[in-house]
Design a protein around this motif. Structure first.
Motif, mmCIF file in Angstrom:
data_model
loop_
_atom_site.group_PDB
_atom_site.id
_atom_site.type_symbol
_atom_site.label_atom_id
_atom_site.label_comp_id
_atom_site.label_asym_id
_atom_site.label_seq_id
_atom_site.Cartn_x
_atom_site.Cartn_y
_atom_site.Cartn_z
ATOM 1 N N VAL A 374 0.843 -1.207 0.000
ATOM 2 C CA VAL A 374 0.000 0.000 0.000
ATOM 3 C C VAL A 374 0.872 1.248 0.000
ATOM 4 C CG1 VAL A 374 -1.664 1.333 1.346
ATOM 5 C CG2 VAL A 374 -1.936 -1.143 1.140
ATOM 6 N N LEU A 375 1.855 1.277 0.888
ATOM 7 C CA LEU A 375 2.743 2.440 0.958
ATOM 8 C C LEU A 375 3.571 2.583 -0.313
ATOM 9 C CD1 LEU A 375 3.952 2.049 4.652
ATOM 10 C CD2 LEU A 375 2.454 3.846 3.752
ATOM 11 N N GLY A 376 3.979 1.454 -0.894
ATOM 12 C CA GLY A 376 4.749 1.514 -2.127
ATOM 13 C C GLY A 376 3.966 2.142 -3.263
ATOM 14 N N ILE A 377 2.701 1.752 -3.391
ATOM 15 C CA ILE A 377 1.852 2.342 -4.431
ATOM 16 C C ILE A 377 1.629 3.824 -4.159
ATOM 17 C CG2 ILE A 377 -0.475 2.312 -5.422
ATOM 18 C CD1 ILE A 377 -0.468 -0.742 -4.941
ATOM 19 N N HIS A 378 1.339 4.153 -2.890
ATOM 20 C CA HIS A 378 1.084 5.551 -2.520
ATOM 21 C C HIS A 378 2.308 6.427 -2.793
ATOM 22 C CE1 HIS A 378 1.121 8.949 0.368
ATOM 23 N NE2 HIS A 378 -0.156 9.021 0.046
ATOM 24 N N GLU A 379 3.479 5.964 -2.363
ATOM 25 C CA GLU A 379 4.689 6.763 -2.541
ATOM 26 C C GLU A 379 5.088 6.880 -4.006
ATOM 27 O OE1 GLU A 379 6.382 8.506 -0.366
ATOM 28 O OE2 GLU A 379 5.093 7.965 1.312
ATOM 29 N N THR A 380 4.838 5.827 -4.775
ATOM 30 C CA THR A 380 5.152 5.884 -6.196
ATOM 31 C C THR A 380 4.267 6.894 -6.907
ATOM 32 O OG1 THR A 380 5.895 3.579 -6.213
ATOM 33 C CG2 THR A 380 5.276 4.543 -8.331
ATOM 34 N N ILE A 381 2.975 6.871 -6.587
ATOM 35 C CA ILE A 381 2.055 7.851 -7.184
ATOM 36 C C ILE A 381 2.473 9.263 -6.797
ATOM 37 C CG2 ILE A 381 -0.311 8.723 -7.128
ATOM 38 C CD1 ILE A 381 -1.250 5.820 -6.887
ATOM 39 N N ARG A 382 2.826 9.447 -5.538
ATOM 40 C CA ARG A 382 3.246 10.770 -5.064
ATOM 41 C C ARG A 382 4.515 11.237 -5.776
ATOM 42 N NH1 ARG A 382 5.607 13.458 -0.466
ATOM 43 N NH2 ARG A 382 6.772 11.589 0.075
ATOM 44 N N THR A 383 5.450 10.324 -5.973
ATOM 45 C CA THR A 383 6.694 10.668 -6.656
ATOM 46 C C THR A 383 6.444 11.047 -8.111
ATOM 47 O OG1 THR A 383 7.966 9.183 -5.235
ATOM 48 C CG2 THR A 383 8.975 9.818 -7.325
ATOM 49 N N VAL A 384 5.624 10.240 -8.788
ATOM 50 C CA VAL A 384 5.312 10.520 -10.199
ATOM 51 C C VAL A 384 4.579 11.852 -10.325
ATOM 52 C CG1 VAL A 384 3.947 9.764 -12.171
ATOM 53 C CG2 VAL A 384 5.299 8.098 -10.888
ATOM 54 N N SER A 385 3.631 12.111 -9.413
ATOM 55 C CA SER A 385 2.875 13.380 -9.439
ATOM 56 C C SER A 385 3.802 14.557 -9.194
ATOM 57 C CB SER A 385 1.774 13.355 -8.387
ATOM 58 O OG SER A 385 0.858 12.325 -8.646
ATOM 59 N N ALA A 386 4.745 14.408 -8.270
ATOM 60 C CA ALA A 386 5.689 15.486 -7.983
ATOM 61 C C ALA A 386 6.578 15.759 -9.190
ATOM 62 C CB ALA A 386 6.540 15.122 -6.770
ATOM 63 N N ASP A 387 7.033 14.694 -9.840
ATOM 64 C CA ASP A 387 7.862 14.865 -11.047
ATOM 65 C C ASP A 387 7.086 15.582 -12.135
ATOM 66 O OD1 ASP A 387 9.899 13.564 -9.770
ATOM 67 O OD2 ASP A 387 9.564 11.626 -10.752
ATOM 68 N N SER A 388 5.789 15.238 -12.253
ATOM 69 C CA SER A 388 4.953 15.876 -13.268
ATOM 70 C C SER A 388 4.769 17.353 -12.967
ATOM 71 C CB SER A 388 3.587 15.180 -13.334
ATOM 72 O OG SER A 388 2.743 15.810 -14.262
ATOM 73 N N THR A 389 4.581 17.694 -11.680
ATOM 74 C CA THR A 389 4.394 19.084 -11.284
ATOM 75 C C THR A 389 5.654 19.900 -11.547
ATOM 76 O OG1 THR A 389 2.836 18.424 -9.560
ATOM 77 C CG2 THR A 389 3.821 20.605 -9.365
#
Length: 410
Positions: A374-389
């Motif tokens: 769960v944390l891996g998916i959450h952190e990956t989404i957060r990382t990808v979103s941050a890179d996109s921003t």
């Protein structure tokens, strides 16, 4: 009566009438009608063609009315190939054609066929200016038409509706609603200037994009629910997987590119679902039986998903943070797990049989793997979103710098 606005000839009138057939938006409802027939299994081609023709007249009505309103009433378009009388003539002819097809379906199939087909014309006729100014109706108008085309295509063949037909209709309703939100984002600035309340105008482009992503997600997960629930054929998730691959790329793109990708992805999605329901390529294939691993079956699945969790956390550079969270959660999970096993809520059969502190060793591992995933998916989404921003910010900064340089040079 001149139908064409700029010329007076029969060929010009024909070209003006044909100009309102927009293949990008016309083909999906027609294909959806046949998809509904394919879900029904064996079907009568003549009945299917009659329903498809009704869908054509409904969508043609929407195109003509939309162009008429945008040019002659709102002044949004710079030009229009049809005269005002030509638009009214086309609307009248499309309404007659739709009525003839719908009444014929009612006579041949029954009143239910008329009732399920009729709303598509009202959606098309009222699209502009009634439905395209409200964030709900402007988003759901076209997707609802596609859903009704699927249901109608199925009903005229069978005289009834089944969970499979309803399920596919809902999948397209939700998925295409997400696509429509992103499509409307292309006109955000103009729509905002005329107080046209699309979802993007109401919420703002970035929150609206999140809503669109959520709708795409739930629509495609719906395919998985329908398949595992037995309503959809086994190959259906492959169609969803193909669309997911396109959607993941599109959801981070600018509105025009995102819309182009998602519309083409929707074509692929529908085509692969058609193959799945008509040819049923995976029917008869048995799921892999990992119970041959015997007492190591449960442990093997935990190692497999644990490896995925470890990979995601490593990618997001979140191993240390995840370890603290899992450690804080472990005592609660341990007591909960021990109690449910003690009172007999569930039983684990394919396990090694070794216990540690009163519960199977597999359960200790389970209490680490699940939160880690769960944390891996959450952190990956957060990382990808941050890179996109960051990428968006850099692009904006570069654009501003270019503009500034241009201005100084001028």
């Amino acid at each position: 009566m001149a139908i064409a606005r700029h010329e007076s000839s029969v060929s010009a009138d024909v070209r003006a009438l044909l100009s309102q057939i927009h293949p990008v938006f016309m083909l999906p409802p027609l294909a959806a009608s046949w998809f509904g027939a394919a879900v029904a299994g064996q079907f009568a081609i003549a009945i299917g063609a009659l329903h498809m023709t009704a869908m054509f007249f409904a969508v043609y009505t929407a195109h003509v009315k939309d162009g008429y309103v945008d040019f002659y009433r709102r002044g949004e378009d710079d030009d229009h190939p049809m005269s005002m009388r030509g638009c009214r003539f086309a609307l009248f002819g499309a309404a007659l054609g739709f009525a003839a097809c719908t009444l014929s379906l009612g006579v041949i199939v029954g009143p239910g066929a008329t009732l399920i087909t009729l709303p598509t014309w009202f959606i098309g006729y009222l699209h502009a200016p009634q439905l395209d100014t409200n964030p709900v109706t402007t988003t759901l108008g076209y997707p609802t038409g596609i859903a009704l085309a699927i249901l109608g295509g199925f009903y005229v063949q069978t005289g009834t509706l089944t969970p499979a037909a309803i399920g596919f209709a809902l999948v397209f309703l939700v998925t295409l609603a997400g696509v429509k939100i992103i499509d409307d984002e292309q006109d955000y600035a103009y729509d905002r200037s005329i107080d046209k309340r699309t979802v993007s105008v109401l919420l703002g482009p970035r929150p609206a994009r999140r809503v669109a992503a959520a709708l795409l997600f739930f629509g495609l997960v719906g395919v998985l629910w329908g398949t595992l629930g037995g309503a959809f054929p086994p190959a259906s998730p492959l169609a969803a997987l193909a669309f997911v691959t396109i959607a993941v790329i599109a959801i981070r793109a600018e509105p025009t590119i995102a819309t182009m990708l998602l519309i083409r992805g929707a074509y692929v999605f529908l085509a692969l679902l058609f193959v799945a329901v008509w040819f049923r390529p995976l029917s008869g294939i048995v799921l892999p039986d990992i119970t041959v691993l015997g007492p190591y079956t449960y442990l093997t699945t935990e190692i497999f998903f644990g490896a995925i969790a470890l990979g995601l956390l490593s990618y997001a550079d979140a191993l240390r943070r995840a370890a603290f969270t899992i450690a804080a959660l472990y005592p609660i999970a341990y007591v909960w797990d021990w109690y449910t096993l003690e009172v007999g809520v569930f039983e684990i059969t394919l396990r090694t049989g070794h216990e540690l502190f009163g519960i199977p060793i597999e359960e200790h591992l389970f209490m680490i793997v699940v939160p880690a995933l769960v944390l891996g998916i959450h952190e990956t989404i957060r990382t990808v979103s941050a890179d996109s921003t960051v990428a968006d910010s850099d692009a904006t900064a570069d654009s501003s710098g270019t503009d500034s340089t241009t201005d100084n040079s001028a």
